[in-house]
Design a protein around this motif. Structure first.
Motif, PDB file in Angstrom:
ATOM      1  N   GLN A   1       0.820  -1.215   0.000  1.00  0.00           N
ATOM      2  CA  GLN A   1       0.000   0.000   0.000  1.00  0.00           C
ATOM      3  C   GLN A   1       0.853   1.264   0.000  1.00  0.00           C
ATOM      4  N   GLU A   2       2.088   1.129   0.432  1.00  0.00           N
ATOM      5  CA  GLU A   2       2.878   2.335   0.688  1.00  0.00           C
ATOM      6  C   GLU A   2       4.004   2.436  -0.322  1.00  0.00           C
ATOM      7  N   ARG A   3       3.848   3.303  -1.299  1.00  0.00           N
ATOM      8  CA  ARG A   3       4.785   3.338  -2.406  1.00  0.00           C
ATOM      9  C   ARG A   3       6.196   3.706  -1.964  1.00  0.00           C
ATOM     10  N   VAL A   4       6.289   4.701  -1.086  1.00  0.00           N
ATOM     11  CA  VAL A   4       7.614   5.191  -0.694  1.00  0.00           C
ATOM     12  C   VAL A   4       8.382   4.135   0.099  1.00  0.00           C
ATOM     13  N   LEU A   5       7.683   3.528   1.037  1.00  0.00           N
ATOM     14  CA  LEU A   5       8.321   2.500   1.850  1.00  0.00           C
ATOM     15  C   LEU A   5       8.779   1.340   0.966  1.00  0.00           C
ATOM     16  N   PHE A   6       7.930   1.011   0.028  1.00  0.00           N
ATOM     17  CA  PHE A   6       8.239  -0.065  -0.903  1.00  0.00           C
ATOM     18  C   PHE A   6       9.518   0.255  -1.679  1.00  0.00           C
ATOM     19  N   LEU A   7       9.591   1.507  -2.172  1.00  0.00           N
ATOM     20  CA  LEU A   7      10.769   1.882  -2.969  1.00  0.00           C
ATOM     21  C   LEU A   7      12.023   1.914  -2.115  1.00  0.00           C
TER      22      LEU A   7
ATOM     23  N   GLY B   1       8.002  -6.462  -9.200  1.00  0.00           N
ATOM     24  CA  GLY B   1       7.468  -5.740  -8.051  1.00  0.00           C
ATOM     25  C   GLY B   1       6.825  -4.408  -8.393  1.00  0.00           C
ATOM     26  N   LEU B   2       7.409  -3.658  -9.326  1.00  0.00           N
ATOM     27  CA  LEU B   2       6.920  -2.306  -9.567  1.00  0.00           C
ATOM     28  C   LEU B   2       5.487  -2.244 -10.078  1.00  0.00           C
ATOM     29  N   PRO B   3       5.122  -3.064 -11.058  1.00  0.00           N
ATOM     30  CA  PRO B   3       3.724  -3.003 -11.498  1.00  0.00           C
ATOM     31  C   PRO B   3       2.773  -3.286 -10.348  1.00  0.00           C
TER      32      PRO B   3
ATOM     33  N   ILE C   1       0.863  -0.646  -8.504  1.00  0.00           N
ATOM     34  CA  ILE C   1      -0.386  -0.187  -9.084  1.00  0.00           C
ATOM     35  C   ILE C   1      -1.487  -1.233  -8.897  1.00  0.00           C
ATOM     36  N   ALA C   2      -1.100  -2.491  -9.120  1.00  0.00           N
ATOM     37  CA  ALA C   2      -2.101  -3.555  -8.994  1.00  0.00           C
ATOM     38  C   ALA C   2      -1.507  -4.743  -8.249  1.00  0.00           C
ATOM     39  N   PRO C   3      -1.516  -4.711  -6.928  1.00  0.00           N
ATOM     40  CA  PRO C   3      -0.846  -5.754  -6.141  1.00  0.00           C
ATOM     41  C   PRO C   3      -1.369  -7.155  -6.423  1.00  0.00           C
ATOM     42  N   GLU C   4      -2.635  -7.250  -6.804  1.00  0.00           N
ATOM     43  CA  GLU C   4      -3.213  -8.590  -6.944  1.00  0.00           C
ATOM     44  C   GLU C   4      -2.625  -9.331  -8.147  1.00  0.00           C
TER      45      GLU C   4
END
Lengths: 697, 65
Positions: free
Chosen positions: A71-77, A113-115, A118-121
């Motif tokens: 859910q968290e783009r920044v943390l993910f990056l 991972g990057l896509p 936008i669409a985790p599922e």
């Protein structure tokens, strides 16, 4: 030509299979083929294996990251940047295909991972599709390269070994009194380093090639280690002769040369160097005989020395003769191993019980590896910031390509130049893909026409990759072309998206190029100084670390450090030369020190042991902080031991042989230290060399 | 035999498992052959290996379907 056809066939096979299985992205399979295809079958297997390994790890990690931070783009990056930094560092650590596995584990996470941000599922299905595509690509590449005109690594290795031996003995045969003052063999030293590692690569890959060659893999690494030793000894011998020639001990040089002439006569067969294993067997016999008579020969020449020579000149001769003896011993061992390659099955059983040869392990500079990791993470951070703040639609594309370039070329000898070539290839690739996507593909119907549409670009790119000088351009074309080729299961290409992505690609490559230039770990003066320092530390550890030490370990470590500096294709500029000088002197002194310490253990007298230990400390001190003062100190301590040894002759505590051996070794180290400018900072004009000369006397 | 198997809760085609098993089997056979020196009597080794693999894979595949 055959190779290009093989690449094309493998690509088309991969495309057909993935279309047949109705996988989403045939391009991944084709890209895989383009990446792993190499002219040698064994290399293809090795690279395939590591690509599979790297991809699987990358996919698993991206599942993990998606599960944690979807859910968290920044943390993910941020966590992605850490992972990529880690992988880049890993790719610097290892060599060849292992390093490639790390690169893949790094950038697979972008693709999978990057896509998902936008669409985790979709993550799971993207991952599974990708791995299936990659497996299809690997299978097609392996099948084609193994079945159709396979080119075995074994043959290549045999040719390499033969050429190296004959080159080396050419070098031996070329040495003469007139040439000894030149410094020609230093460039050969650089070539030798890269040769050793090239053979090691082949050896590692040949393990996957099911062929006779894998039966003597163990012997090959022994051969490599022995070759390093023998070339170091040869260099030391040459240095010693040069030194004595320049200090005017011509009689000593002539006497040593008269011995060397005998060796020369032995190693030539019909006035040429030997070229294959059968002749090597003859040579090994001849060397064996020569070894037994050498001792008498040395005695003869020593008796014939003119009377006018003083003690130090006699010592010069003795240390030269000792070195020659060691050299002949090592040459004999090397030749025997080489000859045994000719008769495979017979000696294979013997190998199993033979001592395990030293491995070419990992020796690296932690700071450089860390910096490489930081560089990888930074390039991700730069692209990600741009993506988030500018709300850039091609951000994911840019990040992916940026990461690929900044991890893939981290371990290349000259990343700046490589990236320049790559960007040129990328431009060409974009042009091709534009023509292909919007001019040709819309008119193509059926698999045959599809193949015809993509074939030209593949052929051109494959042709370029066969030219070593511009190979990266070819891989640039491949990557860009196959990433954007406009069909999945059906035709899908949109000029606007394509243009956006193409610009993003070029931008990302340029960014990683800039980062390579900013954090330059391979060709800057800084990295050279680090390597020189590391080399000096090797000598220090040779002086101080507890015995037993193996000279071959010193060899491999020193050479590994230098090998990372540059692929060894150019050895022209002054700084490179400095590093080589330092390498050679490290090897020379380091081996002498180890030999001295081995010999020292046989001495029972405590006071002499103590003095030698002091003098080792002096040498270690000199190599920790090189300065004229420390040099003089080290040499003085050697002189001290030498005179103590000479005095002990009166008391006769030592067997005469041991004492003599110690004296010659000390003398050798002293001469080497005196001559050695490579490890010292440039001459300080205030402290003239006259001062040194006084102490040396 | 089921066409798909749940591997760690992910549905995997049984054929994939069969593929892996046949890879392992042909590796084992390959190791045996090269140690016994049987490859000396074979003209085109890689073709032979591929053929062996296909035999294994087809047998296993036919058992599933």
């Amino acid at each position: 030509m055959i190779y290009i056809m093989k690449v094309l066939m493998a690509c088309l096979l991969a495309m057909w299979l993935s279309l047949r299985f109705e996988l989403d992205q045939p391009r991944t399979a084709m890209l895989t083929v383009a990446i792993v295809m190499q002219s040698r079958t064994g290399m293809v297997f090795a690279k395939s294996y590591y690509r599979l390994l790297g991809s699987i790890i990358g996919i698993l990690v991206s599942f993990l990251l998606v599960a944690l931070f979807a859910q968290e783009r920044v943390l993910f990056l941020v966590s992605m940047a850490i992972w990529i930094g880690f992988c880049t560092a890993g790719s610097m650590l290892f060599r060849n295909h292992q390093s490639y596995a790390f690169v893949l584990a790094g950038y697979t996470i972008c693709i999978v991972g990057l896509p998902a941000t936008i669409a985790p599922e979709l993550t799971f299905s993207i991952g599974v599709t990708r791995i299936s595509e990659i497996i299809i690509g690997l299978i097609s590449a392996s099948l084609i390269s193994d079945l159709i005109f396979p080119q075995r690594i074994g043959d290549l290795m045999t040719a390499k070994i033969r050429r190296r031996f004959s080159d080396f003995s050419d070098m031996l045969r070329a040495m003469s009194i007139e040439k000894v003052s030149e410094e020609s063999s230093k460039y050969a030293a650089f070539r030798i380093v890269s040769d050793v590692f090239e053979l090691e690569t082949f050896r590692a890959s040949s393990g996957l090639e099911n062929d006779a060659s894998r039966n003597y893999r163990l012997r090959l690494s022994m051969l490599n280690a022995e070759f390093m030793q023998v070339s170091t000894s040869f260099h030391s011998l040459e240095q010693l002769l040069r030194r004595q020639n320049s200090t005017g001990h011509t009689q000593v040089v002539e006497a040593l040369f008269s011995l060397y002439q005998l060796l020369k006569a032995v190693i030539s067969i019909e006035d040429r160097s030997i070229i294959n294993e059968v002749e090597a067997r003859q040579l090994a016999m001849a060397l064996k005989d020569f070894r037994t008579t050498l001792h008498q020969q040395i005695d003869l020449v020593r008796k014939a020395l003119p009377d006018g020579l003083d003690a130090s000149e006699r010592l010069d001769f003795d240390s030269g003769a000792e070195l020659l003896r060691r050299f002949v011993d090592e040459l004999y061992v090397y030749t025997t191993t080489y000859a045994s390659l000719g008769s495979d099955a017979v000696t294979a059983a013997k190998d199993a019980i033979a001592e395990h040869p030293p491995r070419l392990g990992m020796h690296f500079d932690p700071l450089a590896v860390t910096l490489a990791g930081v560089r990888g993470a930074l390039s991700l951070a730069a692209m990600a910031c741009l993506w988030i703040f500018a709300d850039w639609r091609s951000g994911i594309e840019a990040i992916t390509i940026g990461i690929i370039t900044s991890t893939l070329y981290a371990s290349s000898p000259n990343p700046k130049k490589t990236v320049k070539q790559f960007i040129f290839g990328a431009i060409l690739g974009s042009v091709f893909v534009y023509i292909c996507n919007f001019q040709i593909l819309p008119q193509a119907h059926g698999f045959l026409m599809l193949s015809l549409a993509v074939a030209p670009a593949i052929v051109i790119a494959a042709w370029i990759t066969t030219r070593p000088a511009v190979a990266t351009i070819g891989s640039g074309i491949f990557i860009i072309f196959l990433m954007h080729i406009g069909f999945n299961s059906a035709y899908s290409a949109n000029p606007i998206t394509f243009m956006n992505d193409a610009v993003a690609d070029l931008f990302a490559i340029a960014t990683s190029g800039i980062l390579y230039a900013l954090i330059d770990l391979t060709s800057s003066g800084w990295s050279r100084r680090r390597i020189v320092k590391k080399l000096r530390e090797l000598v220090v550890s040779a002086c101080l670390e507890p015995l037993p030490q193996r000279p071959s370990r010193l060899e491999t470590r020193a050479r590994d450090l230098v090998q990372r500096l540059d692929g060894g294709h150019r050895a022209a500029n002054v700084q490179d030369k400095q590093v080589i000088d330092c390498l050679l002197s490290t090897l020379e002194i380091g081996r002498a020190v180890i030999a001295l310490r081995d010999q020292m253990n046989e001495v029972s007298d405590i006071s002499i042991q103590q003095q030698i230990t002091d003098c080792l400390k002096g040498i270690a001190e000199l190599y920790t902080s090189p300065s004229r003062r420390n040099q003089i100190y080290a040499i003085n301590s050697i002189n001290h031991v030498a005179s103590a040894l000479e005095n002990s002759m009166l008391v006769i505590k030592l067997p005469q042989f041991t004492q003599h051996q110690l004296l010659t070794m000390l003398h050798f180290i002293r001469c080497a230290l005196l001559d050695n400018d490579a490890v010292l900072p440039p001459h300080n004009p205030n402290v003239t060399s006259r001062e040194g000369a006084v102490y040396a006397a | 035999m089921p066409r798909e198997i749940a591997l760690l809760d992910a549905l995997v085609p049984t054929l994939l498992i069969a593929f892996m098993i046949s890879v392992l089997l042909s590796w084992a056979l390959d190791w045996l052959f090269s140690h016994l020196g049987l490859y000396q009597h074979i003209w085109y080794r890689s073709l032979f290996r591929l053929a062996v693999f296909i035999c294994f894979f087809s047998v296993l595949g036919l058992m599933i379907y």
